[in-house]
Design a protein around this motif. Structure first.
Motif, PDB file in Angstrom:
ATOM      1  N   LEU A  40     -66.841  36.662  37.160  1.00 40.50           N
ATOM      2  CA  LEU A  40     -68.224  36.162  37.177  1.00 40.50           C
ATOM      3  C   LEU A  40     -68.331  37.650  36.669  1.00 40.50           C
ATOM      4  CD1 LEU A  40     -69.004  33.897  40.452  1.00 40.50           C
ATOM      5  CD2 LEU A  40     -69.126  33.301  38.013  1.00 40.50           C
ATOM      6  N   PHE A 100     -66.580  27.646  40.224  1.00 36.78           N
ATOM      7  CA  PHE A 100     -67.092  26.576  40.295  1.00 36.78           C
ATOM      8  C   PHE A 100     -68.110  26.449  41.038  1.00 36.78           C
ATOM      9  CE2 PHE A 100     -62.548  25.596  37.467  1.00 36.78           C
ATOM     10  CZ  PHE A 100     -63.543  25.042  36.855  1.00 36.78           C
ATOM     11  N   ARG A 101     -68.227  26.747  42.570  1.00 38.18           N
ATOM     12  CA  ARG A 101     -68.845  26.458  43.532  1.00 38.18           C
ATOM     13  C   ARG A 101     -70.595  26.938  42.975  1.00 38.18           C
ATOM     14  NH1 ARG A 101     -69.046  24.161  47.975  1.00 38.18           N
ATOM     15  NH2 ARG A 101     -70.113  25.617  49.984  1.00 38.18           N
ATOM     16  N   VAL A 102     -70.319  28.628  41.827  1.00 37.04           N
ATOM     17  CA  VAL A 102     -72.005  28.188  41.466  1.00 37.04           C
ATOM     18  C   VAL A 102     -71.846  28.033  40.074  1.00 37.04           C
ATOM     19  CG1 VAL A 102     -72.821  30.454  39.941  1.00 37.04           C
ATOM     20  CG2 VAL A 102     -71.107  31.340  42.217  1.00 37.04           C
ATOM     21  N   GLY A 103     -71.455  26.793  39.880  1.00 32.89           N
ATOM     22  CA  GLY A 103     -71.876  26.221  38.461  1.00 32.89           C
ATOM     23  C   GLY A 103     -70.364  26.334  37.446  1.00 32.89           C
ATOM     24  N   ILE A 104     -70.277  27.047  37.716  1.00 28.82           N
ATOM     25  CA  ILE A 104     -69.679  27.794  36.215  1.00 28.82           C
ATOM     26  C   ILE A 104     -67.817  27.527  35.834  1.00 28.82           C
ATOM     27  CG2 ILE A 104     -68.956  30.447  34.961  1.00 28.82           C
ATOM     28  CD1 ILE A 104     -72.151  30.194  35.812  1.00 28.82           C
ATOM     29  N   THR A 105     -68.504  26.597  34.407  1.00 23.12           N
ATOM     30  CA  THR A 105     -67.118  25.916  33.872  1.00 23.12           C
ATOM     31  C   THR A 105     -66.454  26.625  32.879  1.00 23.12           C
ATOM     32  OG1 THR A 105     -68.478  24.464  32.203  1.00 23.12           O
ATOM     33  CG2 THR A 105     -68.405  23.766  34.535  1.00 23.12           C
ATOM     34  N   THR A 151     -68.716  26.758  30.433  1.00 22.44           N
ATOM     35  CA  THR A 151     -69.671  27.936  30.465  1.00 22.44           C
ATOM     36  C   THR A 151     -69.358  29.061  29.081  1.00 22.44           C
ATOM     37  OG1 THR A 151     -70.137  27.636  32.484  1.00 22.44           O
ATOM     38  CG2 THR A 151     -70.540  29.813  32.032  1.00 22.44           C
ATOM     39  N   TYR A 152     -67.778  29.775  29.386  1.00 26.86           N
ATOM     40  CA  TYR A 152     -67.254  30.662  28.957  1.00 26.86           C
ATOM     41  C   TYR A 152     -67.870  30.862  26.996  1.00 26.86           C
ATOM     42  CZ  TYR A 152     -66.242  32.214  33.350  1.00 26.86           C
ATOM     43  OH  TYR A 152     -66.322  32.715  34.770  1.00 26.86           O
ATOM     44  N   PHE A 167     -63.715  17.588  33.361  1.00 26.01           N
ATOM     45  CA  PHE A 167     -63.453  19.164  33.788  1.00 26.01           C
ATOM     46  C   PHE A 167     -62.442  19.447  34.232  1.00 26.01           C
ATOM     47  CE2 PHE A 167     -68.753  19.269  33.095  1.00 26.01           C
ATOM     48  CZ  PHE A 167     -69.071  19.767  32.435  1.00 26.01           C
ATOM     49  N   ALA A 193     -72.530  22.821  26.747  1.00 23.51           N
ATOM     50  CA  ALA A 193     -72.962  23.986  26.834  1.00 23.51           C
ATOM     51  C   ALA A 193     -73.543  24.746  25.786  1.00 23.51           C
ATOM     52  CB  ALA A 193     -71.401  25.134  27.463  1.00 23.51           C
ATOM     53  N   TRP A 218     -62.169  28.834  42.275  1.00 23.42           N
ATOM     54  CA  TRP A 218     -62.664  28.674  43.123  1.00 23.42           C
ATOM     55  C   TRP A 218     -64.271  29.036  43.564  1.00 23.42           C
ATOM     56  CZ3 TRP A 218     -65.875  29.037  47.637  1.00 23.42           C
ATOM     57  CH2 TRP A 218     -66.594  27.994  48.421  1.00 23.42           C
ATOM     58  N   VAL A 219     -64.841  30.072  43.321  1.00 24.92           N
ATOM     59  CA  VAL A 219     -65.588  30.581  43.496  1.00 24.92           C
ATOM     60  C   VAL A 219     -66.710  30.696  42.229  1.00 24.92           C
ATOM     61  CG1 VAL A 219     -67.451  32.853  43.107  1.00 24.92           C
ATOM     62  CG2 VAL A 219     -65.092  32.920  45.097  1.00 24.92           C
TER      63      VAL A 219
END
Lengths: 393, 141
Positions: free
Chosen positions: A255, A135-140, A143-144, A118, A198, A132-133
């Protein structure tokens, strides 16, 4: 006012994971483009580099880095960073200098060495950075791509098999391309057997990250004529427009979309080619070949609609009927696209233009689109960056 | 004694009362923002500076969904072993915006469909021995 410039030379370093410094790749691509143009490096008056952010300081000053690697000869240098559209912005910078008369011939170049897996954000705790935020939440990134693909399935009835068809097509196209990283044909069943990444997208639906380099030698039309290259293919448009508020679709790395309470929602991807068509004074019906950013198989289908190749919701039909395959009415990604290359961010938008140049010269070998006279690229990256370039004979 | 609960992203949602996201609203043109925005309104036809903090709608319609089958890179903090999770993009009707988030644990992609009503819940994003760091997640109603 004539806003066209000539493409005198194109060159690449093959895509792959070669484990070398990005400068080495760039040097190979630059020399190939110079040789293709028949121009002595000392004649180049402007070096327009696309930055890479993963290769330290030399990557941030890519224009100067490549000028030094080729041997300082007093040219002007510049570096552009615009995420996946960096190459196109570097090309736009060169066009501006040429059209203003500040220089006649320029080298435009992008090269990258990418890490495995990734694409991850830069280190450190940065809660104010949306990249940064997420990826913190787990969105790569996938995902999109997965969200866009599922939305197509829900709204238009696209299937995972339709997405697999895009991979099968691009793998067929890239099979004989010496610059492609993956040269292997796939069946729909093989795509369907690859691991889910995904949902609904599988490993074979999503592009990898690669090392690679692409370079162009561009000049004024007058310079091209004086050097016996009056017939060189031309750049007729470079669109690098930013989005218009409010965003309709969730875009990396956000997000949330904008709120469309007070302003109409706009689709960024559609705006990019629209501006290119306007600038070139042509429409989608004039296009013979396209190189589009297939970060995922399903995203290639979104691009068909954003490029106005078909009405919204009908893209899957084009791939099912072979319209966008070599031999079809409007081949898309004859190079093999990102499916066969993997993404080398600062080089990728330039690689798209290299392919169109080969296609319009009739020099694309077994992946040649017969009689191609007009080509368009489409590309999009993070933070409101994207591009669409029109090349014509 | 239970672990203390903190917000994994402080200020992005309320830890008190019914869980809800915290956003901003432009007092001039009514545009909403998530997360909270303190600088100027980004609507180019507005450009005013007066933004107020507001709670966002707790429910919305499922715009699209996917999942994370592989462990995301840092700064994501993954449990050992990694457990795949679903992800939802939910349209808030009143705010006319779409908000992304994980789907509550145990819900799989096969249980979701476009247009479903989803609501905000708070669940742990990661935890250490003393603290649970919470995040908003979407749950089918």
């Amino acid at each position: 006012m004539n806003t066209e410039i000539a493409i005198l030379g194109v060159g690449m370093h093959p895509w792959g994971k070669w484990g070398k410094n990005f400068v080495e790749y760039g040097l190979v691509a630059a020399r190939a483009a110079l040789a293709d143009a028949g121009i002595d490096w000392r004649k180049v008056q402007f070096v327009s580099g696309a930055a890479t952010i993963r290769c330290g300081y030399p990557g941030y000053v890519a224009g100067a880095t490549f000028a030094q690697a080729l041997g300082w000869q007093g040219a002007q240098v510049n570096t552009s960073y615009a995420a996946c559209a960096s190459g196109s912005q570097a090309l736009a910078a060169a066009r501006s200098k040429i059209l203003s008369g500040e220089c006649e011939v320029a080298l435009v170049i992008g090269a990258d060495t990418t890490p495995k897996g990734f694409l991850a954000p830069q280190k450190g705790e940065r809660p104010d950075d949306p990249d940064w935020v997420r990826f913190r939440v787990g969105i790569t990134n996938p995902t999109y791509f997965g969200l866009y693909a599922r939305r197509r399935m829900g709204l238009y009835g696209d299937t995972q098999e339709d997405f697999a068809r895009v991979k099968v097509k691009n793998a067929n196209h890239g099979f004989g391309n010496p610059n492609a990283r993956y040269r292997k044909r796939f069946s729909i069943d093989e795509v369907a057997a690859s691991a889910m990444v995904a949902n609904p997208l599988r490993l074979m639906d999503i592009c990898a990250t690669s090392d690679g380099a692409a370079a162009l030698i561009v000049s004024s039309l007058d310079f091209a004529r004086r050097h016996g290259r009056g017939d060189a293919v031309r750049i007729a448009a470079i669109s690098t427009v930013a989005p218009t508020f409010a965003s309709e679709i969730l875009e990396m790395p956000d997000l949330a979309t904008d709120s469309a309470v007070a302003a109409e929602a706009h689709r960024f991807r559609s705006a990019l080619p629209r501006k290119a068509y306007e600038e070139a004074g042509i429409g989608p019906a004039d296009v013979d070949v396209a190189e589009v950013y297939d970060l995922s198989t399903a995203l290639e289908l979104d691009w068909y609609e954003d490029l106005q190749f078909c009405p919204r919701g009908e893209a899957a039909r084009l791939v099912r009927e072979g319209v966008t395959s070599l031999g079809g009415r409007l081949p898309v990604n004859p190079s093999g696209g990102l499916a066969c290359f993997g993404e080398a961010v600062p080089a990728q938008a330039l690689a798209q233009v290299c392919e169109l140049a080969w296609q319009l010269r009739g020099a694309a070998g077994e992946r040649q689109v017969d009689g191609a006279k007009v080509g368009i690229t489409a590309n999009q990256g993070l933070f409101g960056h994207g591009s669409s370039v029109i090349v014509k004979k | 004694m239970g672990k203390s609960k903190v917000a994994a992203l402080p200020g992005w949602f309320s830890l008190d009362g019914e869980p809800h996201l915290i956003g901003s609203r432009c007092t001039a043109c009514g545009t909403y923002y998530f997360p909270v925005r303190t600088m100027a309104c980004r609507n180019p036809a507005c450009g005013k500076d007066d933004l107020e903090q507001v709670p966002l709608s707790r429910t919305g319609k499922l715009w699209s969904f996917t999942d994370a089958c592989y462990q995301p890179p840092e700064p994501f903090v993954a449990p050992e072993p990694f457990v795949p999770f679903a992800i939802a993009a939910v349209e808030l009707e009143h705010e006319r915006m779409t908000v992304l988030g994980q789907v509550t644990g145990g819900i799989e992609v096969s249980q979701l469909r476009l247009g479903m009503t989803m609501e905000i819940v708070l669940e742990p994003l990661f935890a250490d021995e003393a603290t649970e760091s919470l995040i908003w997640k979407w749950r089918p109603v």
